[in-house]
Design an enzyme around this catalytic site. Structure first.
Site, short mmCIF file in Angstrom:
data_model
loop_
_atom_site.label_atom_id
_atom_site.label_comp_id
_atom_site.label_asym_id
_atom_site.label_seq_id
_atom_site.Cartn_x
_atom_site.Cartn_y
_atom_site.Cartn_z
N THR A 13 44.68 48.83 107.04
CA THR A 13 44.58 48.30 108.45
C THR A 13 44.02 49.15 109.63
OG1 THR A 13 46.69 48.57 109.28
CG2 THR A 13 46.32 46.76 107.71
N ASP A 14 43.50 48.44 110.50
CA ASP A 14 42.87 49.14 111.81
C ASP A 14 43.93 48.77 112.95
OD1 ASP A 14 42.06 46.65 112.65
OD2 ASP A 14 40.23 46.91 112.17
N LYS A 15 43.46 49.45 114.04
CA LYS A 15 44.02 49.32 115.44
C LYS A 15 44.45 47.57 115.76
CE LYS A 15 44.59 51.29 119.73
NZ LYS A 15 44.13 52.33 120.72
N ALA A 17 45.56 45.61 113.56
CA ALA A 17 46.34 45.26 112.39
C ALA A 17 45.85 44.31 111.38
CB ALA A 17 47.44 44.58 113.19
N ILE A 18 44.68 44.36 111.14
CA ILE A 18 43.68 43.68 110.12
C ILE A 18 43.07 44.68 109.21
CG2 ILE A 18 43.45 41.42 111.28
CD1 ILE A 18 40.53 42.22 111.94
#
Length: 135
Positions: A13-15, A17-18
């Protein structure tokens, strides 16, 4: 059609949250390798015979995001195959909701000693297995 299942890991995930977009390509490769193994073409065996199959084209359409903890299903089908090149269609879904997250397409050729080759000539057994898998 072949289906491959996996859970989304936190590190994917990335910043926001996906799942970061680059991970979908990795999942496609995981599914493609699992599919080849399922039809009797384990990738390590193919490569041990001196045959490679690099990606020569890829197209990805992101429709909905996946998130940490989701289980995804990657459905894979061989859409075209002529002995030298094969094309793969992917649909990545949320395994629980069945919502389509991503649709994609990749194309691959076969190489032997760095040159494009016909799998029909180099490995007729693999040619037959792929022919049987074309949708």
């Amino acid at each position: 059609m072949f289906s491959y299942f996996r859970k989304v890991f936190y590190h994917e995930t990335d910043k926001m949250a996906i799942v970061h977009h680059s991970n979908y390509l990795k999942w496609m490769e995981e599914a493609r390798v699992a599919f080849l193994e399922d039809i009797g073409m384990p990738f390590e065996e193919v490569e041990a015979r001196g045959i490679g199959s690099p990606v020569v084209e890829i197209n990805v359409k992101y429709k909905k995001p996946a998130a940490f903890g989701d289980e995804v299903r990657v459905d894979i089908e061989i859409s075209k195959f002529n002995g030298i090149k094969f094309e793969v269609d992917y649909t990545i879904l949320n395994a629980k909701t069945e919502e389509t997250l991503t649709v994609a397409h990749s194309a691959h050729c076969f190489l032997k000693d760095g040159a494009i080759c016909s799998i029909k000539n180099e490995a007729p057994d693999y040619y037959e297995k792929l022919m049987a898998a074309v949708k």
